[in-house]
Scaffold this motif. Structure first.
Motif, mmCIF file in Angstrom:
data_model
loop_
_atom_site.group_PDB
_atom_site.id
_atom_site.type_symbol
_atom_site.label_atom_id
_atom_site.label_comp_id
_atom_site.label_asym_id
_atom_site.label_seq_id
_atom_site.Cartn_x
_atom_site.Cartn_y
_atom_site.Cartn_z
ATOM 1 N N ARG A 250 0.790 -0.851 -0.076
ATOM 2 C CA ARG A 250 0.006 0.637 0.057
ATOM 3 C C ARG A 250 0.579 0.979 -0.283
ATOM 4 O O ARG A 250 2.364 1.104 0.898
ATOM 5 C CB ARG A 250 -1.230 0.148 0.826
ATOM 6 C CG ARG A 250 -1.758 -0.508 1.170
ATOM 7 C CD ARG A 250 -3.376 -1.031 1.663
ATOM 8 N NE ARG A 250 -4.490 -1.772 1.525
ATOM 9 C CZ ARG A 250 -5.560 -1.630 2.562
ATOM 10 N NH1 ARG A 250 -5.706 -1.035 2.976
ATOM 11 N NH2 ARG A 250 -6.633 -2.436 1.950
ATOM 12 N N TYR A 263 -3.780 3.395 -2.592
ATOM 13 C CA TYR A 263 -3.510 3.046 -3.113
ATOM 14 C C TYR A 263 -2.409 2.018 -3.083
ATOM 15 O O TYR A 263 -2.204 1.466 -1.965
ATOM 16 C CB TYR A 263 -1.834 2.998 -4.692
ATOM 17 C CG TYR A 263 -2.730 4.302 -5.250
ATOM 18 C CD1 TYR A 263 -3.420 5.240 -5.998
ATOM 19 C CD2 TYR A 263 -1.896 5.976 -4.340
ATOM 20 C CE1 TYR A 263 -3.768 6.442 -7.027
ATOM 21 C CE2 TYR A 263 -2.341 7.022 -5.030
ATOM 22 C CZ TYR A 263 -3.203 7.197 -6.308
ATOM 23 O OH TYR A 263 -3.369 8.936 -6.684
ATOM 24 N N ASP A 264 -3.328 0.336 -3.552
ATOM 25 C CA ASP A 264 -3.211 -1.162 -3.251
ATOM 26 C C ASP A 264 -2.678 -1.941 -4.331
ATOM 27 O O ASP A 264 -3.561 -1.781 -5.200
ATOM 28 C CB ASP A 264 -4.620 -1.567 -2.618
ATOM 29 C CG ASP A 264 -3.877 -2.726 -2.037
ATOM 30 O OD1 ASP A 264 -2.855 -2.844 -1.850
ATOM 31 O OD2 ASP A 264 -4.937 -3.352 -1.267
ATOM 32 N N MET A 268 -4.743 -3.027 -6.983
ATOM 33 C CA MET A 268 -5.193 -2.667 -8.516
ATOM 34 C C MET A 268 -4.916 -3.181 -9.673
ATOM 35 O O MET A 268 -4.894 -3.919 -9.737
ATOM 36 C CB MET A 268 -4.403 -1.481 -7.970
ATOM 37 C CG MET A 268 -4.297 0.050 -8.423
ATOM 38 S SD MET A 268 -3.600 1.839 -8.022
ATOM 39 C CE MET A 268 -2.358 0.545 -8.073
ATOM 40 N N ARG A 273 -6.167 3.041 -10.182
ATOM 41 C CA ARG A 273 -6.942 3.877 -9.181
ATOM 42 C C ARG A 273 -6.824 3.549 -7.944
ATOM 43 O O ARG A 273 -6.388 2.776 -7.736
ATOM 44 C CB ARG A 273 -8.586 3.709 -9.048
ATOM 45 C CG ARG A 273 -8.772 4.344 -11.257
ATOM 46 C CD ARG A 273 -10.082 4.231 -11.401
ATOM 47 N NE ARG A 273 -10.307 4.711 -13.048
ATOM 48 C CZ ARG A 273 -12.149 4.261 -13.612
ATOM 49 N NH1 ARG A 273 -12.409 3.603 -12.838
ATOM 50 N NH2 ARG A 273 -11.370 4.700 -14.703
ATOM 51 N N SER A 274 -7.237 5.105 -6.957
ATOM 52 C CA SER A 274 -7.316 4.709 -5.632
ATOM 53 C C SER A 274 -7.694 4.163 -4.828
ATOM 54 O O SER A 274 -9.548 4.448 -5.477
ATOM 55 C CB SER A 274 -6.917 6.468 -5.413
ATOM 56 O OG SER A 274 -7.464 6.993 -5.008
ATOM 57 N N PHE A 275 -7.728 3.272 -3.912
ATOM 58 C CA PHE A 275 -9.617 3.140 -3.916
ATOM 59 C C PHE A 275 -10.030 3.926 -2.535
ATOM 60 O O PHE A 275 -11.067 4.098 -1.875
ATOM 61 C CB PHE A 275 -9.206 1.190 -2.975
ATOM 62 C CG PHE A 275 -8.585 1.643 -1.743
ATOM 63 C CD1 PHE A 275 -8.442 1.193 -0.723
ATOM 64 C CD2 PHE A 275 -6.845 1.484 -2.045
ATOM 65 C CE1 PHE A 275 -8.412 1.548 0.609
ATOM 66 C CE2 PHE A 275 -6.379 1.187 -0.606
ATOM 67 C CZ PHE A 275 -7.551 1.603 0.555
ATOM 68 N N ARG A 276 -9.119 5.202 -2.284
ATOM 69 C CA ARG A 276 -9.541 5.223 -0.641
ATOM 70 C C ARG A 276 -9.016 7.037 -0.612
ATOM 71 O O ARG A 276 -7.459 7.443 -0.963
ATOM 72 C CB ARG A 276 -9.452 4.951 1.109
ATOM 73 C CG ARG A 276 -10.613 5.748 1.446
ATOM 74 C CD ARG A 276 -10.828 4.083 2.416
ATOM 75 N NE ARG A 276 -12.030 3.672 2.591
ATOM 76 C CZ ARG A 276 -12.036 3.007 2.670
ATOM 77 N NH1 ARG A 276 -11.372 2.352 3.920
ATOM 78 N NH2 ARG A 276 -12.974 2.194 1.987
ATOM 79 N N ASP A 313 -7.429 0.821 6.584
ATOM 80 C CA ASP A 313 -8.460 1.096 5.323
ATOM 81 C C ASP A 313 -8.408 2.444 5.793
ATOM 82 O O ASP A 313 -9.205 2.884 4.699
ATOM 83 C CB ASP A 313 -8.957 0.139 5.693
ATOM 84 C CG ASP A 313 -9.112 -0.939 6.073
ATOM 85 O OD1 ASP A 313 -8.430 -0.823 5.598
ATOM 86 O OD2 ASP A 313 -9.484 -1.994 6.716
ATOM 87 N N CYS A 572 0.141 -4.910 -11.186
ATOM 88 C CA CYS A 572 -1.417 -3.870 -11.112
ATOM 89 C C CYS A 572 -0.931 -3.864 -12.952
ATOM 90 O O CYS A 572 -2.196 -3.578 -13.316
ATOM 91 C CB CYS A 572 -1.152 -2.990 -10.577
ATOM 92 S SG CYS A 572 0.246 -2.078 -10.431
#
Length: 705
Positions: A250, A263-264, A268, A273-276, A313, A572
């Motif tokens: 991450r 980012y994970d 990904m 794209r970032s997830f949060r 998270d 990714c």
């Protein structure tokens, strides 16, 4: 009678019944079953046609080759013939039985289907999943040489040769190919087998090998991952902070747009794209990000006076307390009173964190209790006052703390029981006075300290001899207060970023220096228009992450090499986004807005309608204004302050009005004598108490006197 005799007798009866049934069928004209020989011929023809079709589509048109399938069929036929001969010797009456019904001698279904499949279209049956080869995937992310060469016109690419920057050959299989490719069979270039000792080398070949050996001895193999690059986008301003967890899965990025993006790499896909995203403090820039040693929490430092702790998270766990700004002694306050400038988690203790602030102090916090602090550090100053602490850092073992001040000094404290604010190492003029120290970094042994400043220098210090730096690298533009400096995983290289210059054409660069020889290794162009702020070389991934940006855009560049890097970007990039299927159904969200219903709908504004109605005399029911001039619209105008009728009567002598020329006072007083002689209503009630009335004399009488 024995059992064997019973079985033989029963078998004979069954055969006799079969013969009788065959005779009856022949008398009735029913065709006899196909013989075994005809079935064999038919099977052989099918096999030959299938083989011909298969060879045709493979390239050998119309040529039949005896392959393994045909051989197996022939062997089966021979075995069947031997078994049939044995059966005929046992019983000669079994010639016309349908022996083909036993299933012996049938061609394997897979053999027939393999040949018949070529006659069907490609969309028939289950399709195999198409996989893009690795070389095609990584060729898209390969770094272009054009921008690097453009930047290298002003800055040379390297002074020493760096191995591992050439082209890479990929293999699509599971095992990698080591050594040269094998020669193709039947080619003209096939070398003959050498028997005996090798031939003696010529003088030219031996001299070339000696030169190669000398070159290899003079080279420094740094294995810098620079071949490929991906970009993590999403920020609208420069990315001023970055943190990668110890596992390398991450990545956290924070920028001047007040947002932290997560980012994970494992979850990904190639869209990157970032997830949060979270906003720690509204309206405050992100100054620093740091993961805990266990990678379950991270620290977010903003321009506010309070740092925040988040879980893995991105959910808020707590916020450090703010101090009292009216208390002058910083040691008596519970927290920082001005904006933060930096922060780092303890490298080994997951319950301890360090922050620095513009209030001129460093504080060590207890993460388990956000309202308490373990230690307050006040740097040493030449004059009483407050000087902003612009950078801070932990030693890799957590036994020392370093802080860089806005006056250019660098101070180091050893963490020990009962220690105070007096620094153990004081570098008073580490950098130019008035320039901020933007980055600090300790070596693994704790003897070397790196410092980066806005005075465009990077200095290497030996903490055992602090009179002067070991080396000062100059001409490194730095325009951001968050520009970092760090070591490579093996600590053979020092890397930092440079900012864009207003007058020059050089963009953001990553600069590598050799730690032992203290000289420039290479300059790598990252962005032609944006400055490089933060740079991290992750040890497990063997990938370099550099943040860039300006006032309009922020990007994180991930540099890697498919041959020497692991996971991270490799995972990714090779993962294609999921394709939408026809079976996927996603209901469109229905927004129930109560104000959209006629019952709750607000009436439109009638302000303009009311203003228009006021101007309309009929709707407003406004009375007619008196006519001051000549008449119009059927209305009679006024003349000399009266109506037409009054004017005519006055001119004819029918109306004699003297009240306009009479004095009001005299008109009232002429009734005073009659009122005194004949009082009425009110006057008799006040006759005894009413004082004598005295009237004011007129102005004319006063003038006469």
């Amino acid at each position: 009678m024995s059992d064997d005799e019973d079985d033989a007798q029963e078998m004979a009866q069954m055969r006799a019944a079969a013969k009788a049934r065959q005779r009856s069928d022949a008398e009735l004209g029913i065709p006899m079953p196909v013989s075994l020989e005809s079935l064999r011929e038919r099977q052989q023809r099918l096999q030959e046609s299938a083989m011909q079709a298969n060879q045709y589509f493979e390239g050998d048109q119309g040529r039949v080759i005896d392959g393994p399938a045909v051989d197996t069929v022939k062997q089966n036929d021979q075995s069947l013939e031997e078994e049939d001969d044995e059966d005929e010797e046992e019983d000669n009456d079994n010639e016309n039985l349908p022996e083909a019904q036993s299933g012996v001698g049938v061609i394997d279904d897979s053999e027939v289907h393999e040949g018949l499949r070529t006659h069907f279209p490609l969309s028939f049956g289950k399709q195999e999943s198409k996989q893009t080869p690795l070389e095609a995937i990584h060729s898209k992310t390969k770094r272009s040489e054009a921008p690097i060469n453009k930047l290298d016109k002003q800055y040379p690419t390297s002074k020493t040769k760096v191995q591992g920057l050439g082209s890479i050959q990929f293999t699509s299989g599971e095992t990698a190919v080591v050594g040269p490719l094998r020669p193709q069979l039947g080619s003209n270039d096939e070398a003959e087998e050498i028997i005996g000792p090798p031939r003696p080398q010529t003088d030219e070949a031996s001299s070339e090998e000696d030169d190669d050996i000398d070159d290899e001895e003079g080279e420094d193999v740094y294995r810098i991952p620079l071949n490929n690059e991906i970009r993590l986008k999403g920020h609208t301003k420069v990315v001023s902070a970055i943190a990668v967890d110890p596992t390398g899965s991450r990545v956290l990025t924070g920028g001047y747009d007040y947002v932290v993006r997560m980012y994970d790499f494992q979850g990904m896909d190639s869209r990157l794209r970032s997830f949060r995203q979270v906003e720690p403090s509204e309206g405050h820039q992100i100054r620093a990000l740091s993961w805990s040693p266990t990678a379950d929490q991270f620290l977010a430092v903003t321009g506010s006076a309070q740092a925040k702790i988040y879980d893995r998270d991105g959910f808020t766990l707590g916020e450090f307390v703010k101090g009292d700004m009216y208390i002058r002694d910083l040691k008596n306050t519970k927290g920082h009173i001005s904006g933060l400038t930096g922060g780092h988690w303890h490298p080994k203790d997951r319950e301890t964190a360090l922050t620095s602030s513009e209030d001129g102090s460093l504080r060590i916090w207890d993460v388990t209790n956000f309202k308490t602090q373990k230690q307050v550090i006040k740097p040493k100053l030449a004059r009483p006052g407050r000087v902003s602490v612009t950078a801070c850092a932990w030693g890799l073992d957590g036994k020392c703390v370093a802080g860089g001040l806005a006056n250019g000094s660098v101070q180091v404290w050893n963490v020990k029981p009962g220690w105070g604010s007096r620094p153990d190492i004081f570098l008073e003029k580490a950098h130019e006075a008035g320039d901020d120290v933007t980055g600090l970094c300790f070596s693994a042994d704790g003897h070397t300290l790196l410092s980066r400043s806005t005075d465009s220098t990077l200095k290497v210090w030996d903490l055992r001899q602090t009179r002067s730096p070991l080396k000062a690298f100059r001409d490194l533009p730095n325009s951001y207060a968050q520009t970092t400096v760090s070591f490579s995983p093996d600590e053979r290289l020092i890397l930092t970023g440079t900012s864009t210059e207003k007058e020059g054409n050089a963009g953001g660069l990553l600069v590598f220096f050799d730690k032992e020889r203290l000289e420039l290794v290479c300059r790598v162009g990252v962005s032609a228009n944006h400055s490089v702020v933060c740079s991290v070389w992750h040890p497990r991934l063997n990938q370099i992450l550099a943040t860039t940006g300006d006032k309009k855009e922020g990007t994180t560049h991930v540099l890697y090499d498919p041959a020497i890097s692991e996971r991270g970007a490799l995972v990714c990039v090779a993962r294609a986004p999921r394709k939408k299927s026809d079976q996927d159904f996603q209901a469109k969200p229905v927004v129930h807005n109560p104000h959209a219903l006629p019952l709750f709908r607000d009436e439109p504004s009638r302000k303009r309608a009311r203003e228009k109605a006021r101007t309309d005399p009929k709707k407003s029911k406004r009375p007619d204004l008196p006519v001051t001039g000549p008449g119009f619209g059927g209305r009679v105008g006024t003349t000399k302050g009266s109506l037409l009728t009054q004017y005519l009567m006055r001119e004819g002598g029918m109306i004699k009005e003297t009240w306009m020329d009479e004095d009001p006072r005299e008109a009232i007083l002429k009734h005073a004598e009659a009122a005194a002689n004949d009082p009425f209503y009110i006057a008799p009630a006040y006759a005894e108490t009413q004082p004598e009335t005295i009237f004011q004399e007129s102005d004319e009488e006063e003038k006469e006197t």
